[in-house]
Design a protein around this motif. Structure first.
Motif, PDB file in Angstrom:
ATOM      1  N   GLN A 425       0.829  -1.200   0.000  1.00 54.84           N
ATOM      2  CA  GLN A 425       0.000   0.000   0.000  1.00 54.84           C
ATOM      3  C   GLN A 425       0.870   1.259   0.000  1.00 54.84           C
ATOM      4  O   GLN A 425       0.569   2.254  -0.677  1.00 54.84           O
ATOM      5  CB  GLN A 425      -0.929  -0.011   1.226  1.00 54.84           C
ATOM      6  CG  GLN A 425      -1.908  -1.172   1.241  1.00 54.84           C
ATOM      7  CD  GLN A 425      -2.795  -1.215   0.005  1.00 54.84           C
ATOM      8  OE1 GLN A 425      -3.206  -0.175  -0.512  1.00 54.84           O
ATOM      9  NE2 GLN A 425      -3.088  -2.424  -0.465  1.00 54.84           N
ATOM     10  N   CYS A 428       2.353   1.688  -3.492  1.00 57.86           N
ATOM     11  CA  CYS A 428       1.382   2.216  -4.462  1.00 57.86           C
ATOM     12  C   CYS A 428       1.377   3.740  -4.459  1.00 57.86           C
ATOM     13  O   CYS A 428       1.293   4.380  -5.520  1.00 57.86           O
ATOM     14  CB  CYS A 428      -0.012   1.674  -4.161  1.00 57.86           C
ATOM     15  SG  CYS A 428      -0.215  -0.076  -4.541  1.00 57.86           S
ATOM     16  N   ASN A 429       1.484   4.336  -3.259  1.00 54.75           N
ATOM     17  CA  ASN A 429       1.491   5.789  -3.173  1.00 54.75           C
ATOM     18  C   ASN A 429       2.822   6.372  -3.637  1.00 54.75           C
ATOM     19  O   ASN A 429       2.861   7.417  -4.304  1.00 54.75           O
ATOM     20  CB  ASN A 429       1.199   6.228  -1.734  1.00 54.75           C
ATOM     21  CG  ASN A 429      -0.179   5.788  -1.283  1.00 54.75           C
ATOM     22  OD1 ASN A 429      -1.112   5.687  -2.083  1.00 54.75           O
ATOM     23  ND2 ASN A 429      -0.325   5.508   0.009  1.00 54.75           N
ATOM     24  N   LYS A 435      -4.412   0.909  -9.554  1.00 58.69           N
ATOM     25  CA  LYS A 435      -5.123  -0.057  -8.715  1.00 58.69           C
ATOM     26  C   LYS A 435      -5.264  -1.413  -9.384  1.00 58.69           C
ATOM     27  O   LYS A 435      -5.247  -2.447  -8.724  1.00 58.69           O
ATOM     28  CB  LYS A 435      -6.506   0.491  -8.358  1.00 58.69           C
ATOM     29  CG  LYS A 435      -6.455   1.737  -7.481  1.00 58.69           C
ATOM     30  CD  LYS A 435      -7.852   2.209  -7.122  1.00 58.69           C
ATOM     31  CE  LYS A 435      -7.805   3.432  -6.218  1.00 58.69           C
ATOM     32  NZ  LYS A 435      -9.153   3.911  -5.847  1.00 58.69           N
ATOM     33  N   GLU A 436      -5.449  -1.447 -10.713  1.00 60.35           N
ATOM     34  CA  GLU A 436      -5.627  -2.736 -11.385  1.00 60.35           C
ATOM     35  C   GLU A 436      -4.338  -3.529 -11.470  1.00 60.35           C
ATOM     36  O   GLU A 436      -4.338  -4.689 -11.874  1.00 60.35           O
ATOM     37  CB  GLU A 436      -6.189  -2.524 -12.791  1.00 60.35           C
ATOM     38  CG  GLU A 436      -5.269  -1.716 -13.719  1.00 60.35           C
ATOM     39  CD  GLU A 436      -5.523  -0.229 -13.604  1.00 60.35           C
ATOM     40  OE1 GLU A 436      -4.996   0.517 -14.443  1.00 60.35           O
ATOM     41  OE2 GLU A 436      -6.258   0.177 -12.672  1.00 60.35           O
ATOM     42  N   GLU A 438      -2.412  -4.673  -9.025  1.00 57.37           N
ATOM     43  CA  GLU A 438      -2.367  -5.759  -8.058  1.00 57.37           C
ATOM     44  C   GLU A 438      -3.149  -6.967  -8.551  1.00 57.37           C
ATOM     45  O   GLU A 438      -2.719  -8.105  -8.404  1.00 57.37           O
ATOM     46  CB  GLU A 438      -2.904  -5.289  -6.712  1.00 57.37           C
ATOM     47  CG  GLU A 438      -2.842  -6.353  -5.619  1.00 57.37           C
ATOM     48  CD  GLU A 438      -3.320  -5.810  -4.286  1.00 57.37           C
ATOM     49  OE1 GLU A 438      -3.264  -6.562  -3.314  1.00 57.37           O
ATOM     50  OE2 GLU A 438      -3.746  -4.633  -4.237  1.00 57.37           O
TER      51      GLU A 438
END
Length: 684
Positions: A425, A428-429, A435-436, A438
């Motif tokens: 997480q 990701c930032n 989002k897709e 993962e």
């Protein structure tokens, strides 16, 4: 009292000679018997690198002796120099010399000396170096290099016209190197490549060899005796000071030794560290370790839980193995030695690579680089720390999934999984991962380790229409990827149970050709012209068959089907190989890539499957290949003598022993004096 019990019997004067102190070498021959000296052997050339204390000696070989195989010597000369008559390594056309290269035996040779007893006196001369001389087989590397150069020149000559026609103007990207920091310069100068380059820059110096009985050798030996005018003040000191000079303290000896490479870890020094420091040193050095390997290197009696507590401070769990944390390898003040990228960017990129390996055992550098936005050199360096490159698969994690550790410590494995979820997480930032992303890479069966996914099997049903089905029983549209190595797919289990867990080590292809409704390749498939299929399928078939035929030279029909079945397992969903390939299509593809079907009808009363062979490869042995294949039309075994006779009768050429055995090993297997065609009934 002690002096009375052990009286001095005799006293001698000891002198120190320094005339040859910086030139005296002791040669050792560890692979040569003591009674077989090189004193009478002709010495052709001698050279030395003084700074490295490296010596090379060329000595002649007796090519007329009873123990010399003339044919072998000529063959070695041909392999090294080619077919040239002169100006090669072996000018006489045969291996007539041998090179002895030195290896340093001890780092501190000045502790040893050569003593001479003369006129009741001992004269000592310190040794400058002690080296061991062993035969050097670098001519074998020369032979391999020459073959590669010739093959490369042949390929370049054959494709030059095509390359020139297709060459187009391409834009050039200019890159400017950043200024090298002091830390990066220190790392570069301490690297193995830099030190090796500095050693290679030292020039060889020629030496003159003199026989042991020559006058020059006798005059040099006289220098081992100290003259009366030599300074011998070293012996006019106190006994304890003399012993310190003779045997220096340990600290002084360590200063003389060169620094060990950064990737070498002394287990003796490791034992002196606390347990957390031992674990940190081992993980930093190895990068990736199984828990069982770590416990084997730690001192006996180390508790597992204590080791695990320290281990979780410096490493994270990936594929059931432990990988050192990124912040350990890249401290805050560190930068990339390749591009100068800061430690924060390197840590984020490396953490993302480790997360990807928690989801799959294989990754591709292109996908990694598109997310981490690091230079190619840094991405490759990170991948090499924890994976190895695998053809057609990308980068594969160094070790297989360690299910033993996960089963033994499930709480730690679950805690590490939660840690990776939280870490992802944050990535990701930081890396701005969509989002897709993962869902694309994360395993659907997250409860099972990678490589042991549940694959649902369904019985074939006539009510489901004519939808093409794969090995698992699913249609092409819902076929999921199964990442397996080809070496693990030797067996494919075709069990008809409703549900079962497929593991790579439990597969069996022996019955793959029997289930025609589950395979895209079947013995009774309808004939299909290869020219009528799509261009994509035709190209893929040609590439697949050409690769297998050119690497094996002989393929039976069943072996070709088995290899194609294994290839289908590697194909992703929707691949053209899963749309249906018949036996006739494979056979026509073999003919298209240059293969032929052999007319071997033996044994006459047995069922013989088709055998395909490659009659031409473009080398100098192409004239002999049809002769060899023709011999197997009438017999299932041949001898090398008969083969050589038939080659001479049909082509007028004479083959040497090396070429004949090379050609026979391409197509046959040897049992005793006879040779049998590979993969046929005659082989068994």
């Amino acid at each position: 009292m002690a002096d009375e019990e052990d009286p001095v019997e005799h006293e001698v004067n000891v002198y120190l000679s320094k005339t040859l102190a910086d030139k005296l070498y002791l040669f050792q021959y560890p692979v040569r018997p003591a009674h077989m000296t090189y004193d009478e052997t002709p010495h052709l050339n001698t050279k030395i690198k003084p700074n490295q204390k490296k010596v090379e000696i060329e000595i002649g070989l007796n090519t007329r002796g009873d123990n010399y195989a003339r044919s072998k010597g000529e063959q070695i000369a041909i392999n090294v120099d080619g077919n040239t008559d002169s100006s090669g390594h072996y000018n006489s056309g045969m291996m007539d010399k041998q090179v002895l290269s030195s290896v340093t035996s001890t780092e501190t040779a000045s502790r040893y000396g050569v003593g001479v007893w003369k006129d009741g006196e001992i004269h000592l001369t310190p040794l400058h170096a002690i080296v061991q001389l062993r035969p050097n087989f670098s001519y074998l590397d020369s032979a391999d290099s020459r073959v590669k150069v010739e093959v490369g020149a042949g390929d370049a000559g054959g494709e030059s016209s095509q390359d020139e026609a297709e060459e187009e103007a391409k834009p050039v990207t200019m890159k400017f190197a950043r200024q090298e920091t002091d830390e990066a310069k220190a790392r570069r100068m301490a690297s193995f490549d830099y030190l090796q380059k500095k050693q290679e820059e030292e020039a060889w110096r020629p030496l003159q060899f003199y026989n042991i009985n020559s006058g020059v050798a006798e005059s040099e030996r006289l220098k081992l005796v100290s003259s009366k005018g030599d300074d011998i003040s070293e012996f006019q000191i106190q006994p304890n000071e003399y012993l310190k000079m003779l045997v220096p303290p340990l600290g002084e000896t360590q200063e003389e030794k060169p620094a060990m490479p950064s990737n070498v870890l002394s287990l003796t020094q490791l034992r002196t560290m606390p347990l957390p420091d031992q674990i940190k040193a081992l993980l930093t050095n190895a990068k990736v370790m199984r828990f069982s390997q770590l416990m084997a290197l730690l001192p006996q009696g180390t508790e597992s839980m204590g080791a695990l507590r320290s281990l979780q401070q410096v490493a994270v769990l990936v594929q059931g193995c432990w990988v050192v944390k990124s912040e350990i390898l890249y401290p805050k003040e560190a930068t990339s030695p390749h591009s100068g990228v800061s430690a924060d960017h390197l840590c984020r990129g490396r953490d993302y690579v480790m997360w990807r390996f928690t989801q799959s055992s294989h990754v591709t550098r292109k996908d990694i680089a598109s997310i981490v936005k690091l230079p190619a050199e840094d991405v490759k360096d990170i991948l090499e720390q924890m994976s190895r490159i695998r053809a057609n698969c990308g980068w594969e994690f160094l070790f297989a999934y360690d299910s033993d550790f996960s089963n033994r410590y499930p709480d730690i494995a679950q805690r590490q999984k939660m840690l990776w979820d939280a870490k992802y997480q944050g990535l990701c930032n930081q890396l701005k991962i969509p989002k897709e992303h993962e869902k694309k890479f994360k395993d659907k069966e997250s409860g099972l380790p990678v490589g042991e996914k549940v694959v649902r099997r369904r019985r074939s049903s006539s009510t489901r229409g004519n939808r093409k089905r794969t090995l698992s029983g699913r249609s092409v549209s819902d076929h999921s990827d199964v990442e397996m190595d080809v070496s693990l797919k030797s067996d494919i289990d075709n069990s008809t149970e409703d549900e079962e867990i497929l593991k790579p080590e439990s597969m069996d292809t022996s019955s793959s050709a029997e289930n025609g409704d589950r395979l895209s390749v079947g013995a009774n498939s309808a004939s299909c012209d290869i020219s009528s299929v799509s261009a994509e399928l035709r190209t893929e078939l040609v590439n697949f068959v050409q690769e297998k035929l050119h690497s094996r030279f002989i393929l039976t029909a069943s072996e070709l089907k088995r290899l194609f079945s294994v290839k289908q397992l590697q194909c992703p969903s929707g691949h053209v190989f899963l749309s249906g390939v018949t036996d006739s299509m494979l056979e026509e593809t073999i003919k298209e890539v240059g293969g032929v079907k052999l007319s071997n009808q033996w044994p006459p009363n047995a069922k013989v499957e088709p055998v395909y062979a490659l009659p031409k490869t473009g080398d100098k042995l192409d004239k002999m290949r049809p002769v060899l294949l023709g011999l197997f039309e009438k017999s299932h075994k041949i001898s090398r003598k008969i083969f050589l006779q038939r080659v001479e009768e049909q082509t007028g050429l004479q083959m040497n022993e090396y070429d004949s055995r090379l050609l026979l090993k391409d197509y046959c297997v040897q049992k005793g004096p006879m040779w049998y065609l590979k993969g046929t009934q005659g082989e068994s």
